[in-house]
Enzyme design. Structure first.
Site, short mmCIF file in Angstrom:
data_model
loop_
_atom_site.label_atom_id
_atom_site.label_comp_id
_atom_site.label_asym_id
_atom_site.label_seq_id
_atom_site.Cartn_x
_atom_site.Cartn_y
_atom_site.Cartn_z
N HIS A 66 1.61 4.55 -2.82
CA HIS A 66 1.55 6.00 -2.62
C HIS A 66 2.74 6.67 -3.31
CE1 HIS A 66 -1.94 6.22 -0.16
NE2 HIS A 66 -1.42 5.66 0.90
N HIS A 79 0.83 -1.20 0.00
CA HIS A 79 0.00 0.00 0.00
C HIS A 79 0.87 1.26 0.00
CE1 HIS A 79 -3.62 2.25 1.82
NE2 HIS A 79 -2.62 3.09 2.03
N GLU A 80 1.87 1.27 0.88
CA GLU A 80 2.73 2.45 0.99
C GLU A 80 3.55 2.64 -0.29
OE1 GLU A 80 2.61 4.75 3.33
OE2 GLU A 80 0.96 3.62 4.19
N HIS A 124 -7.05 7.99 -0.65
CA HIS A 124 -7.51 6.60 -0.57
C HIS A 124 -8.89 6.49 -1.19
CE1 HIS A 124 -4.65 6.88 2.90
NE2 HIS A 124 -4.25 5.76 2.34
#
Ligand SMILES: *[C@@H]1O[C@H](CO)[C@@H](O)[C@H](O)[C@H]1NC(C)=O
Ligand SMILES: *[C@@H]1O[C@H](CO)[C@@H](O)[C@H](O)[C@H]1NC(C)=O
Ligand SMILES: *[C@@H]1O[C@H](CO)[C@@H](O)[C@H](O)[C@H]1NC(C)=O
Ligand SMILES: *[C@@H]1O[C@H](CO)[C@@H](O)[C@H](O)[C@H]1NC(C)=O
Ligand SMILES: *[C@@H]1O[C@H](CO)[C@@H](O)[C@H](O)[C@H]1NC(C)=O
Length: 442
Positions: free
Chosen positions: A243, A239-240, A345
């Site tokens: 980003h 997920h990170e 998100h």
């Protein structure tokens, strides 16, 4: 029979709400993606000119290079092994398989940070020049970029003249499209909330603005080596990474269409307008639109609800298809949670266990919606065989996605169609800040 059914309905709902609440306390780790501010990102890294790059098809598997800061080697041995041998290789290889980029010349040299961030661009010159001098250290997040990854220091004097190349270029980053500077420091951000890791990009190339360098920090005290927590850690790191690769409020304004042309108009300096309140570049409504949902049913009446919706073409196609709602404007973005969660998100109510929602829930999936967004950046194409199925809301129609949950439940109930599970879908806990949880009864 009527009252009996609804009593059962409510008690089941309450139990589920309670379980969700408990679950929320222990498992809903919020992602606080503190986006890099305008002055923290270095632009203009020259790899190849735009007119050449734009012509290439986006068909080369993404190659990510990891570079460890010394702090990583200071982790306890079991944590180091977990990060180095399992978590990072799996997370990185997932995105390397899922995303493709345009092929580029094999060497990337990152730009040096300029004194006071003052940069000159010269007509007919690919490179940027620092006013007066380059900083002695260039940071990416908390990590100092090694000298061998940096391009030469180029400077002009204060009037933009007498420009010189100080001829101190490093060998560069070879055979990679993106470099991640990994650290493991117990920073201030680690102690706030339950952060395990965070990441962001720090440099963009000049031709198409693709992010090419980023940093990822692990919070040493939050890393758990318990096997049952591995799945969460892995999903968090994936997920990170995303980003930093593109899904960030700091990059929306740089998204491009499939021909490589900007979706947001540029100022004379080649960059989108600044949004001083958000400390980022402002995107156009070809990227995100504000939409008012009228007659949004809440417990005591109706309100007008403003939503932010990602409206890029592949995302639109994907969500319409997923919910079976041809009039859906796009994919709703999170509107709660403050800086770090908001707008960076997918909306939890709509996308529940999609891994790019703002809080971690069980069984997170990286769905074709997230891959579609990555394609809509204009920097990647996606390998859709890597998409994981999202069952949440699938085929449930426009009411599910465009109307409030209360409206939807009420409707289904009046249709004699009540399923306790639906209540769970609608009554959910959202974390509004680090300490307090509240029921979101929309
Ligand atoms: C770290 O991982 C790399 C590749 O995954 C491996 O080659 C290396 O031996 C590992 N380092 C240690 C100290 O385990
Ligand atoms: C696409 O994903 C599949 C697994 O789903 C993988 O086997 C394949 O290598 C990937 N393709 C590329 C080009 O990475
Ligand atoms: C910059 O250099 C030019 C000559 O190359 C000189 O004329 C000018 O005065 C210099 N400006 C400053 C502020 O030093
Ligand atoms: C131009 O800059 C160099 C070093 O950066 C300096 O040695 C030289 O004296 C400068 N020339 C002028 C005309 O200012
Ligand atoms: C509903 O209740 C909220 C407070 O819970 C209040 O602010 C709002 O004005 C009420 N709306 C209507 C339509 O009564």
């Amino acid at each position: 029979m009527g009252p009996d059914v609804s009593w059962k309905y409510y008690s089941v709902t309450l139990v589920i709400i309670f379980l969700n609440f408990i679950n929320g306390i222990f498992h809903n780790k919020p992602c606080k993606h503190v986006h890099p501010k305008i002055h923290e990102v270095i632009h203009g890294v020259h790899i190849e000119p735009a007119h050449i790059l734009k012509k290439r098809s986006i068909d080369q598997p993404l190659r990510i290079l990891l570079y460890y800061d010394d702090s990583v080697y200071k982790l306890e041995e079991d944590k180091f092994e977990l990060i180095n041998n399992t978590v990072l290789p799996e997370a990185v290889s997932f995105w390397e398989k899922a995303l493709m980029v345009r092929s580029t010349e094999n060497v990337i040299r990152l730009n040096r940070k300029c004194e006071n961030n003052q940069v000159f661009y010269r007509k007919g010159d690919w490179y940027s020049y620092c006013k007066n001098s380059c900083e002695t250290r260039t940071l990416c997040g908390e990590v100092q970029v090694p000298e061998e990854h940096l391009d030469a220091c180029r400077t002009c004097n204060a009037s933009g003249m007498n420009c010189t190349n100080h001829d101190n270029a490093g060998t560069g980053i070879i055979g990679a499209d993106f470099v991640f500077y990994v650290s493991a420091m117990e920073t201030e951000r680690c102690s706030k909330g339950q952060t395990v890791a965070y990441a962001a990009h720090c440099q963009q190339e000049s031709a198409l603005d693709r992010p090419i360098a980023g940093h990822a920090n692990f919070c040493p005290n939050s890393i758990s080596t318990k096997p049952q927590e591995l799945a969460i850690l892995l999903s968090t790191v994936k997920h990170e990474i995303l980003h930093a690769l593109g899904f960030s409020i700091s990059l929306f304004a740089f998204y491009r269409d499939s021909e490589g042309n900007p979706l947001t108009p540029r100022e004379d300096n080649g960059k989108p307008l600044q949004n001083t309140k958000l400390q980022t570049r402002q995107w156009s409504d070809r990227v995100i639109k504000t939409i008012i949902r009228k007659d949004w049913v809440v417990h005591n009446g109706t309100i007008e609800r403003e939503v932010q919706v990602m409206v890029t073409p592949k995302v639109v196609k994907e969500v319409r298809n997923h919910f079976n709602c041809p009039e859906l404007e796009g994919a709703e973005l999170e509107d709660q949670g403050g800086e770090g969660t908001v707008l960076t998100h997918w909306e939890k109510r709509v996308f529940e266990n999609e891994a790019m929602t703002g809080t971690h829930t069980q069984n997170p999936v990286y769905s074709s919606l997230t891959l579609a967004l990555m394609e809509d950046t204009g920097w990647y194409t996606a390998n859709y065989s890597m998409a994981q199925p999202l069952s949440w809301g699938k085929g449930l129609g426009c009411d599910f996605v465009m109307k409030s949950c209360k409206h939807w439940i009420d409707n289904k109930r009046s249709n004699q169609n009540t399923l306790p599970g639906l209540a769970r879908k609608c009554n959910k806990i959202v974390k509004t800040d680090v300490k307090s949880y509240k029921l979101k009864m929309f």
